[in-house]
Design an enzyme around this catalytic site. Structure first.
Site, short mmCIF file in Angstrom:
data_model
loop_
_atom_site.label_atom_id
_atom_site.label_comp_id
_atom_site.label_asym_id
_atom_site.label_seq_id
_atom_site.Cartn_x
_atom_site.Cartn_y
_atom_site.Cartn_z
N LYS A 54 63.68 -6.34 -0.80
CA LYS A 54 63.22 -7.65 -1.27
C LYS A 54 64.08 -8.13 -2.45
O LYS A 54 64.48 -9.28 -2.52
CB LYS A 54 61.74 -7.58 -1.69
N GLN A 98 53.39 -4.58 -4.75
CA GLN A 98 53.66 -3.80 -3.54
C GLN A 98 52.51 -2.84 -3.25
O GLN A 98 52.10 -2.07 -4.11
CB GLN A 98 54.99 -3.02 -3.72
N ASP A 121 52.57 -13.40 -1.31
CA ASP A 121 52.13 -12.60 -0.16
C ASP A 121 51.03 -13.32 0.61
O ASP A 121 50.73 -12.96 1.75
CB ASP A 121 51.58 -11.25 -0.65
#
Ligand code: NAP
Length: 282
Positions: A54, A98, A121
């Site tokens: 990422k 994460q 997200d």
């Protein structure tokens, strides 16, 4: 029939190109690039790989990118304080924590603490609620990537029978909502469903289960579209999907491979979400 492949790798590259141009335009207009902060706690090896990827993609696209890595001993209070600091940081447009977090940390509480306009997200209840109501918001990256694949092959889901297998909050549920919002007729299957019977009648199948080759080729309706979200690592180290690809491709019109299908789309859509967040916040 041998299906045409939906090439996720090529489409992800196209999405990244679009995002790069939008990021450059934002930078030129506002004097600073879109910024994404990724928070990682502990040393889960898969998380490390995802976060590195990422960060690399964000840098390639000209984003501001920050990776905050903390030891597994971090407390809930310390993590919430980091999220609060990132919420308040004007350079940060997107925050991603994460998952999975170490067991002593409450992931739901941490995700709920992220400012919804920075929730790239798309897991915050506010964004899930906006999606439920069919209003604009930040959409979870993997199902957003699946919708982009359908767009790319110019497949209109209006009135089509779309079967989503899996009802997780990160893939199955938002996928079903996106299809419903696009006027598909949506059926959601899970572990208590007669999956074979539903797949046999489906114009579109989206499999997000986590069981290798669960969807048999002879379940697939001839001419159907098959999108395989599954990523299952076998004992031999090989990656396989939730669909028996070799058999299904003989009946489907379009199918995504694993690897090289939905997987590459997820990070590209995360970058897309960061640009969407940056635009909304400017
Ligand atoms: P999850 O949270 O474990 O959810 C799995 C879903 O599948 C559940 O709703 C479960 O039903 C259902 N299920 C399990 N066994 C089933 C069966 N035999 N028949 C019908 N339904 C069954 O998984 P997830 O996070 O959604 O991920 C699903 C897959 O997608 C995994 O392989 C994951 O690695 C992959 N994935 C890929 C990406 C990507 O970027 N490509 C991103 C995310 C996930 P119940 O609710 O009844 O238990």
């Amino acid at each position: 029939m041998t299906a045409q492949l939906i090439d996720g790798k090529a489409l992800a590259a196209k999405v990244r190109d679009e995002v790069k141009q939008e990021a450059a335009a934002l930078t030129a207009r506002y004097g600073r690039p879109p910024g994404i902060a990724v928070v990682r706690v502990g040393d889960d090896p898969a998380s490390q790989v995802y976060v590195t990827s990422k960060e690399k993609t964000a840098k390639e696209l000209g984003f501001g990118s920050w990776h905050h890595h903390f030891p597994a001993t971090m407390t809930q209070g310390e993590l919430l304080a980091v999220v609060a600091r990132l919420n308040a940081d004007p350079l940060v447009d997107g925050i991603l924590v994460q998952l999975p977090l170490p067991k002593h940390l409450d992931a739901n509480a941490v995700l709920a603490a992220i400012e919804p306009s920075k929730d790239v997200d798309g897991f915050h209840a506010t964004n899930a609620g906006l999606l439920f109501q069919g209003r604009p918001g930040l959409v979870p990256c993997t199902p957003a990537g699946c919708m982009r694949m359908l767009q790319e092959i110019r497949y209109d889901v209006t009135g089509k029978r779309c079967v989503v297998i899996g009802r997780s909050t990160i893939v199955g549920r938002p996928m079903a909502m996106l299809l419903l919002n696009a006027s598909a007729t949506v059926i959601v299957c899970h572990s208590k469903s007669d999956v074979a019977a539903e797949v046999q009648r489906a114009d579109v199948v989206v499999a997000a289960v986590g069981v290798s080759k669960l969807v048999k080729g002879d379940w697939v309706k001839p001419g159907a579209i098959v999108i395989d979200v599954g990523m299952n690592r076998g004992a031999d180290g090989k990656l396989s999907g939730d669909v028996d690809f070799d058999a299904a491709k003989e009946r489907a019109a379009w199918i995504t491979p694993v690897p090289g299908g939905v997987g590459p789309m997820t990070i590209a859509m995360l970058m897309h979400n960061t640009v969407v967040a940056a635009k909304a916040r400017r």
